[in-house]
Design a protein around this motif. Structure first.
Motif, PDB file in Angstrom:
ATOM      1  N   GLU A  81      -2.318   0.408   2.170  1.00  0.00           N
ATOM      2  CA  GLU A  81      -2.647   1.915   2.596  1.00  0.00           C
ATOM      3  C   GLU A  81      -1.080   2.581   2.542  1.00  0.00           C
ATOM      4  N   GLU A  82      -1.240   3.968   2.231  1.00  0.00           N
ATOM      5  CA  GLU A  82      -0.210   4.513   2.566  1.00  0.00           C
ATOM      6  C   GLU A  82      -0.121   6.149   2.846  1.00  0.00           C
ATOM      7  N   TRP A  83       0.653   6.690   3.320  1.00  0.00           N
ATOM      8  CA  TRP A  83       0.650   7.939   3.945  1.00  0.00           C
ATOM      9  C   TRP A  83       0.681   8.964   2.523  1.00  0.00           C
ATOM     10  N   GLY A  84      -0.394   9.831   2.373  1.00  0.00           N
ATOM     11  CA  GLY A  84      -0.565  10.472   1.191  1.00  0.00           C
ATOM     12  C   GLY A  84      -0.136  11.869   1.527  1.00  0.00           C
ATOM     13  N   ARG A  85      -0.198  12.928   0.873  1.00  0.00           N
ATOM     14  CA  ARG A  85       0.099  14.213   0.920  1.00  0.00           C
ATOM     15  C   ARG A  85      -0.697  14.855   2.235  1.00  0.00           C
ATOM     16  N   GLU A  86      -2.000  14.399   2.104  1.00  0.00           N
ATOM     17  CA  GLU A  86      -3.066  14.902   3.299  1.00  0.00           C
ATOM     18  C   GLU A  86      -3.587  13.898   4.002  1.00  0.00           C
ATOM     19  N   ALA A  87      -3.608  12.895   3.833  1.00  0.00           N
ATOM     20  CA  ALA A  87      -4.154  11.662   4.637  1.00  0.00           C
ATOM     21  C   ALA A  87      -3.738  10.344   4.031  1.00  0.00           C
ATOM     22  N   ILE A  88      -4.255   9.398   4.669  1.00  0.00           N
ATOM     23  CA  ILE A  88      -3.837   8.030   4.176  1.00  0.00           C
ATOM     24  C   ILE A  88      -4.702   7.639   2.697  1.00  0.00           C
ATOM     25  N   ASP A  89      -3.941   7.086   1.878  1.00  0.00           N
ATOM     26  CA  ASP A  89      -4.611   6.585   0.498  1.00  0.00           C
ATOM     27  C   ASP A  89      -4.448   5.241   0.472  1.00  0.00           C
ATOM     28  N   PHE A  90      -5.226   4.856  -0.383  1.00  0.00           N
ATOM     29  CA  PHE A  90      -5.217   3.341  -0.932  1.00  0.00           C
ATOM     30  C   PHE A  90      -4.259   3.305  -1.821  1.00  0.00           C
ATOM     31  N   CYS A  91      -3.571   2.066  -1.991  1.00  0.00           N
ATOM     32  CA  CYS A  91      -2.488   1.647  -2.781  1.00  0.00           C
ATOM     33  C   CYS A  91      -2.568   0.150  -2.888  1.00  0.00           C
ATOM     34  N   GLY A  92      -1.546  -0.093  -3.853  1.00  0.00           N
ATOM     35  CA  GLY A  92      -1.500  -1.860  -3.851  1.00  0.00           C
ATOM     36  C   GLY A  92      -0.916  -2.455  -2.639  1.00  0.00           C
ATOM     37  N   ILE A  93      -0.814  -3.722  -2.573  1.00  0.00           N
ATOM     38  CA  ILE A  93      -0.073  -4.263  -1.323  1.00  0.00           C
ATOM     39  C   ILE A  93       1.106  -4.599  -1.455  1.00  0.00           C
ATOM     40  N   GLU A  94       2.071  -4.118  -0.691  1.00  0.00           N
ATOM     41  CA  GLU A  94       3.659  -4.430  -0.787  1.00  0.00           C
ATOM     42  C   GLU A  94       4.042  -5.818  -1.049  1.00  0.00           C
ATOM     43  N   ASP A  95       4.770  -6.123  -2.083  1.00  0.00           N
ATOM     44  CA  ASP A  95       4.972  -7.536  -2.549  1.00  0.00           C
ATOM     45  C   ASP A  95       5.082  -8.547  -1.463  1.00  0.00           C
ATOM     46  N   SER A  96       5.916  -8.824  -0.740  1.00  0.00           N
ATOM     47  CA  SER A  96       6.171  -9.676   0.548  1.00  0.00           C
ATOM     48  C   SER A  96       4.828  -9.811   1.336  1.00  0.00           C
ATOM     49  N   VAL A  97       4.390  -8.508   1.621  1.00  0.00           N
ATOM     50  CA  VAL A  97       2.803  -8.677   2.263  1.00  0.00           C
ATOM     51  C   VAL A  97       1.792  -9.446   1.214  1.00  0.00           C
ATOM     52  N   PHE A  98       1.859  -9.166   0.139  1.00  0.00           N
ATOM     53  CA  PHE A  98       0.874  -9.586  -0.920  1.00  0.00           C
ATOM     54  C   PHE A  98       1.086 -11.104  -0.975  1.00  0.00           C
ATOM     55  N   LYS A  99       2.213 -11.589  -1.043  1.00  0.00           N
ATOM     56  CA  LYS A  99       2.142 -13.216  -1.026  1.00  0.00           C
ATOM     57  C   LYS A  99       1.699 -13.866   0.035  1.00  0.00           C
ATOM     58  N   ASP A 100       2.142 -13.200   1.223  1.00  0.00           N
ATOM     59  CA  ASP A 100       1.711 -13.984   2.532  1.00  0.00           C
ATOM     60  C   ASP A 100       0.102 -13.953   2.624  1.00  0.00           C
ATOM     61  N   LEU A 101      -0.594 -12.698   2.372  1.00  0.00           N
ATOM     62  CA  LEU A 101      -1.790 -12.735   2.404  1.00  0.00           C
ATOM     63  C   LEU A 101      -2.515 -13.738   1.291  1.00  0.00           C
ATOM     64  N   GLU A 102      -2.059 -13.479   0.125  1.00  0.00           N
ATOM     65  CA  GLU A 102      -2.640 -14.349  -0.660  1.00  0.00           C
ATOM     66  C   GLU A 102      -2.695 -15.862  -0.408  1.00  0.00           C
ATOM     67  N   GLN A 103      -1.520 -16.222   0.121  1.00  0.00           N
ATOM     68  CA  GLN A 103      -1.467 -17.502   0.505  1.00  0.00           C
ATOM     69  C   GLN A 103      -2.469 -17.937   1.645  1.00  0.00           C
ATOM     70  N   GLN A 104      -2.521 -16.910   2.598  1.00  0.00           N
ATOM     71  CA  GLN A 104      -3.362 -17.224   3.712  1.00  0.00           C
ATOM     72  C   GLN A 104      -4.942 -17.242   3.369  1.00  0.00           C
ATOM     73  N   LEU A 105      -5.358 -16.097   2.308  1.00  0.00           N
ATOM     74  CA  LEU A 105      -6.606 -16.172   1.893  1.00  0.00           C
ATOM     75  C   LEU A 105      -6.960 -17.665   1.180  1.00  0.00           C
ATOM     76  N   SER A 106      -5.895 -17.827   0.294  1.00  0.00           N
ATOM     77  CA  SER A 106      -6.437 -19.267  -0.424  1.00  0.00           C
ATOM     78  C   SER A 106      -6.522 -20.206   0.469  1.00  0.00           C
ATOM     79  N   HIS A 107      -5.698 -20.438   1.346  1.00  0.00           N
ATOM     80  CA  HIS A 107      -6.081 -21.361   2.436  1.00  0.00           C
ATOM     81  C   HIS A 107      -7.112 -21.578   3.097  1.00  0.00           C
TER      82      HIS A 107
END
Length: 147
Positions: free
Chosen positions: A107-133
């Motif tokens: 999620e990210e702050w958009g011009r008028e609201a919160i928008d969806f986006c890709g996951i930040e790289d370091s967060v992505f690596k951590d989350l992917e590892q935890q979900l895989s486990h």
């Protein structure tokens, strides 16, 4: 930046967050959820934040906050429960399972609201590892119990 998809068969895959305007992005996200998803629901499952320690509020860095997208009508369709999504959503406490495939997005702050986006790289690596486990543990438990 990327997003994570987990199917009802506990298959984890990664995908680029879709480019384009909201309509184009939403179509790709609905297609990734699958099973003729017409409307997705934004879910902030408690265990995603308490057990996996993901940020639950957008920061100035796009994609540091993570949330889950599910099929709004998933319980009305012939879907299997999503074990990972249901666990994170605390289905064991309230009895309402997450049905169908799920997406983890940033999620990210958009011009008028919160928008969806890709996951930040370091967060992505951590989350992917935890979900895989988590998936590995669930698959082993299913094997042990013959489910």
């Amino acid at each position: 930046m990327k997003l994570i998809r987990i199917t009802t068969d506990n298959i984890i895959s990664t995908h680029d967050f879709p480019e384009g305007n909201y309509a184009e992005q939403n179509k790709v996200l609905r297609d990734l959820i699958g099973n003729n998803c017409r409307i997705y629901e934004h879910v902030m499952p408690e265990r995603l934040y308490t057990e996996l320690n993901m940020a639950g509020h957008p920061t100035k860095v796009p994609g540091q906050c993570v949330s889950m997208l599910i099929d709004e009508e998933g319980r009305l369709k012939e879907n299997e429960p999503n074990l990972v999504g249901s666990y994170l959503y605390m289905t064991d406490r309230h009895g309402c399972p997450i049905m169908g495939n799920i997406l983890f997005v940033g999620e990210e702050w958009g011009r008028e609201a919160i928008d969806f986006c890709g996951i930040e790289d370091s967060v992505f690596k951590d989350l992917e590892q935890q979900l895989s486990h988590m998936i590995g543990v669930m698959e082993k438990a299913k094997e042990v119990f013959g489910v």
